[in-house]
Design a protein around this motif. Sequence first.
Motif, PDB file in Angstrom:
ATOM      1  N   ALA A  84       0.745  -1.291  -0.132  1.00  9.51           N
ATOM      2  CA  ALA A  84       0.001  -0.162   0.047  1.00  9.51           C
ATOM      3  C   ALA A  84       0.550   1.343  -0.101  1.00  9.51           C
ATOM      4  O   ALA A  84       0.480   2.241  -0.820  1.00  9.51           O
ATOM      5  N   PHE A  85       1.944   1.368   0.567  1.00  9.72           N
ATOM      6  CA  PHE A  85       2.901   2.556   0.559  1.00  9.72           C
ATOM      7  C   PHE A  85       3.584   2.736  -0.580  1.00  9.72           C
ATOM      8  O   PHE A  85       4.071   3.617  -0.815  1.00  9.72           O
ATOM      9  N   THR A  86       3.540   1.553  -1.673  1.00 16.60           N
ATOM     10  CA  THR A  86       3.903   2.124  -2.855  1.00 16.60           C
ATOM     11  C   THR A  86       3.030   2.561  -3.873  1.00 16.60           C
ATOM     12  O   THR A  86       3.327   2.895  -5.083  1.00 16.60           O
ATOM     13  N   LEU A  87       1.732   2.750  -3.400  1.00 13.10           N
ATOM     14  CA  LEU A  87       0.633   3.231  -4.205  1.00 13.10           C
ATOM     15  C   LEU A  87       0.189   4.624  -3.776  1.00 13.10           C
ATOM     16  O   LEU A  87       0.448   4.882  -2.831  1.00 13.10           O
ATOM     17  N   PRO A  88      -0.349   5.349  -4.700  1.00 10.30           N
ATOM     18  CA  PRO A  88      -0.655   6.785  -4.536  1.00 10.30           C
ATOM     19  C   PRO A  88      -1.890   6.891  -3.752  1.00 10.30           C
ATOM     20  O   PRO A  88      -2.840   5.715  -3.975  1.00 10.30           O
ATOM     21  N   ALA A  89      -2.447   7.704  -3.413  1.00 13.54           N
ATOM     22  CA  ALA A  89      -3.488   7.707  -2.578  1.00 13.54           C
ATOM     23  C   ALA A  89      -4.703   7.824  -3.370  1.00 13.54           C
ATOM     24  O   ALA A  89      -5.978   7.347  -3.014  1.00 13.54           O
ATOM     25  N   ASP A 168      11.571  20.176   2.361  1.00 13.22           N
ATOM     26  CA  ASP A 168      10.252  19.513   1.902  1.00 13.22           C
ATOM     27  C   ASP A 168      10.382  18.136   1.497  1.00 13.22           C
ATOM     28  O   ASP A 168       9.319  17.302   1.746  1.00 13.22           O
ATOM     29  N   MET A 169      11.541  17.726   1.114  1.00 13.92           N
ATOM     30  CA  MET A 169      11.903  16.323   0.748  1.00 13.92           C
ATOM     31  C   MET A 169      11.519  15.479   2.059  1.00 13.92           C
ATOM     32  O   MET A 169      11.276  14.252   2.297  1.00 13.92           O
ATOM     33  N   LEU A 170      12.314  15.898   3.227  1.00 18.25           N
ATOM     34  CA  LEU A 170      12.308  15.124   4.493  1.00 18.25           C
ATOM     35  C   LEU A 170      11.065  14.869   4.965  1.00 18.25           C
ATOM     36  O   LEU A 170      10.489  13.814   5.622  1.00 18.25           O
ATOM     37  N   LEU A 171       9.999  16.193   4.826  1.00 17.21           N
ATOM     38  CA  LEU A 171       8.755  15.978   5.447  1.00 17.21           C
ATOM     39  C   LEU A 171       7.697  15.416   4.734  1.00 17.21           C
ATOM     40  O   LEU A 171       6.470  15.314   5.253  1.00 17.21           O
ATOM     41  N   GLY A 172       8.040  15.317   3.452  1.00 11.56           N
ATOM     42  CA  GLY A 172       6.951  14.637   2.629  1.00 11.56           C
ATOM     43  C   GLY A 172       6.116  15.913   1.811  1.00 11.56           C
ATOM     44  O   GLY A 172       4.954  15.475   1.198  1.00 11.56           O
ATOM     45  N   ASN A 173       6.414  16.749   1.632  1.00  9.81           N
ATOM     46  CA  ASN A 173       5.812  18.197   1.221  1.00  9.81           C
ATOM     47  C   ASN A 173       5.959  17.871  -0.273  1.00  9.81           C
ATOM     48  O   ASN A 173       5.988  18.758  -0.914  1.00  9.81           O
ATOM     49  N   HIS A 174       5.537  16.848  -1.213  1.00  7.63           N
ATOM     50  CA  HIS A 174       5.634  16.785  -2.317  1.00  7.63           C
ATOM     51  C   HIS A 174       4.553  15.541  -2.934  1.00  7.63           C
ATOM     52  O   HIS A 174       4.253  14.628  -1.992  1.00  7.63           O
ATOM     53  N   ALA A 175       4.400  15.421  -4.104  1.00  7.96           N
ATOM     54  CA  ALA A 175       3.447  14.454  -4.709  1.00  7.96           C
ATOM     55  C   ALA A 175       4.403  13.169  -4.458  1.00  7.96           C
ATOM     56  O   ALA A 175       5.596  13.198  -4.756  1.00  7.96           O
ATOM     57  N   GLY A 176       3.623  12.035  -4.386  1.00  9.52           N
ATOM     58  CA  GLY A 176       4.356  10.823  -4.351  1.00  9.52           C
ATOM     59  C   GLY A 176       3.367   9.679  -3.781  1.00  9.52           C
ATOM     60  O   GLY A 176       2.229   9.933  -3.348  1.00  9.52           O
ATOM     61  N   ALA A 177       4.086   8.578  -3.608  1.00  9.43           N
ATOM     62  CA  ALA A 177       3.209   7.267  -2.987  1.00  9.43           C
ATOM     63  C   ALA A 177       3.000   7.461  -1.444  1.00  9.43           C
ATOM     64  O   ALA A 177       3.662   8.345  -0.951  1.00  9.43           O
ATOM     65  N   LEU A 178       2.580   6.942  -1.073  1.00 13.56           N
ATOM     66  CA  LEU A 178       2.116   7.052   0.434  1.00 13.56           C
ATOM     67  C   LEU A 178       3.334   6.818   1.395  1.00 13.56           C
ATOM     68  O   LEU A 178       3.110   7.601   2.452  1.00 13.56           O
ATOM     69  N   GLY A 179       4.063   5.848   1.189  1.00 14.98           N
ATOM     70  CA  GLY A 179       5.296   5.621   1.812  1.00 14.98           C
ATOM     71  C   GLY A 179       6.556   5.975   1.337  1.00 14.98           C
ATOM     72  O   GLY A 179       7.608   5.477   1.865  1.00 14.98           O
ATOM     73  N   ALA A 272      12.006   4.738 -17.177  1.00 15.97           N
ATOM     74  CA  ALA A 272      11.187   4.693 -15.910  1.00 15.97           C
ATOM     75  C   ALA A 272      12.061   5.620 -14.671  1.00 15.97           C
ATOM     76  O   ALA A 272      13.369   5.218 -14.927  1.00 15.97           O
ATOM     77  N   PRO A 273      11.507   6.527 -14.085  1.00 17.22           N
ATOM     78  CA  PRO A 273      12.434   7.464 -13.314  1.00 17.22           C
ATOM     79  C   PRO A 273      12.653   6.618 -12.071  1.00 17.22           C
ATOM     80  O   PRO A 273      13.580   7.005 -11.193  1.00 17.22           O
ATOM     81  N   GLU A 274      12.049   5.473 -11.675  1.00 16.57           N
ATOM     82  CA  GLU A 274      12.603   4.818 -10.335  1.00 16.57           C
ATOM     83  C   GLU A 274      12.922   3.529 -10.654  1.00 16.57           C
ATOM     84  O   GLU A 274      12.468   2.939 -11.527  1.00 16.57           O
ATOM     85  N   GLY A 275      14.002   2.882  -9.814  1.00 15.06           N
ATOM     86  CA  GLY A 275      14.378   1.390 -10.066  1.00 15.06           C
ATOM     87  C   GLY A 275      14.457   0.791  -8.797  1.00 15.06           C
ATOM     88  O   GLY A 275      15.168  -0.503  -8.838  1.00 15.06           O
ATOM     89  N   VAL A 276      13.951   1.285  -7.765  1.00 18.65           N
ATOM     90  CA  VAL A 276      13.945   0.326  -6.571  1.00 18.65           C
ATOM     91  C   VAL A 276      13.582  -1.053  -6.312  1.00 18.65           C
ATOM     92  O   VAL A 276      14.048  -1.964  -6.064  1.00 18.65           O
ATOM     93  N   ALA A 277      12.070  -1.016  -6.836  1.00 20.55           N
ATOM     94  CA  ALA A 277      11.608  -2.152  -7.107  1.00 20.55           C
ATOM     95  C   ALA A 277      12.030  -3.125  -7.985  1.00 20.55           C
ATOM     96  O   ALA A 277      12.400  -4.434  -7.449  1.00 20.55           O
TER      97      ALA A 277
END
Length: 307
Positions: A84-89, A168-179, A272-277
């Motif tokens: 769930a944390f990898t999904l957008p709200a 902003d990055m530390l506090l999560g003040n930007h668009a992204g997945a839940l977690g 793809a911009p992300e490669g962690v998964a």
Amino acid sequence: MNLISEDSPHFHGSASTFKIMGAVCLALVPTLIAATWLYGLGAPLLVLVCIATALVSEHLCCAIMHRESTAGDMSCVVTAMLFAFTLPATCPFWVAVLGTAFAIVVVKMMFGGIGNNFANPAVAARIFVMVALPSALSSYPDVAGKPLDAITGATPLAMESNPYSIMDMLLGNHAGALGETCIITLLAGYLFLLAIKVVDAWATLPFIGTVAVVMGLAGEDVVFQLLSGGLALGAFFMATDYTTTPMTPKGKIIFGIGCGLITSLVRLFAAAPEGVAFSILFMNMFVPLIDRYTRPRPVGGVKNALV
């Protein structure tokens, strides 16, 4: 002196699957609270849908397999929360249900249940949804609830330039997945697990360190790369999974370096911009081989043969 005649193990620790998984769930709660604050009530509802699906799926699988239900050991709850944390709200509930069911039924239970799955179920489910239903992950809400297009720049990694400050990055003040947004709460949860010795840093630090080194050599903003995307979630909570990571410190270091290298290459050269998964799933496949050649050799023993 008392002689023990029973089969091993002769000594038992106080830790149990329920306690370990419960601790991981507790460590994820601060990030869930942050996601609720940032994205609204859709965040906890999405997590609850995933948890309910995971519990039902695992219980039904055990019933079909004529086994005692393992749904109560909390391992499926951890999988559900991480997925769930990898999904957008804004992700539709039916997509969350489908992805969670895939994680539990296909990736976990079809391979024998907890301790037998070859890949991290949450990671595999994320990639499954990404490939099969890309439209479900095409938009992410910002902190005001306004949907933004992921391809044109919803998440920081997808943007040509970073408009966000470090805070902003530390506090999560930007668009992204839940977690994947509030780094502070992810770090707090990880440090909690470190403190109670549920996880260690043998894979996490090489993972993050490799990304920092490769991105630095490539001329990228290292701090931005470390604080954006799913790196923190993956390194803190997915690369530390007991079943799908190597058992020895040396093996975990190799695993972490491999994850960091693949993550960096995907971010630098892939569409793809992300490669962690992708990096975690790829390295999961090499865990048996890594374990084979990094396990301690008994005194007087011989090196592992190729066959």
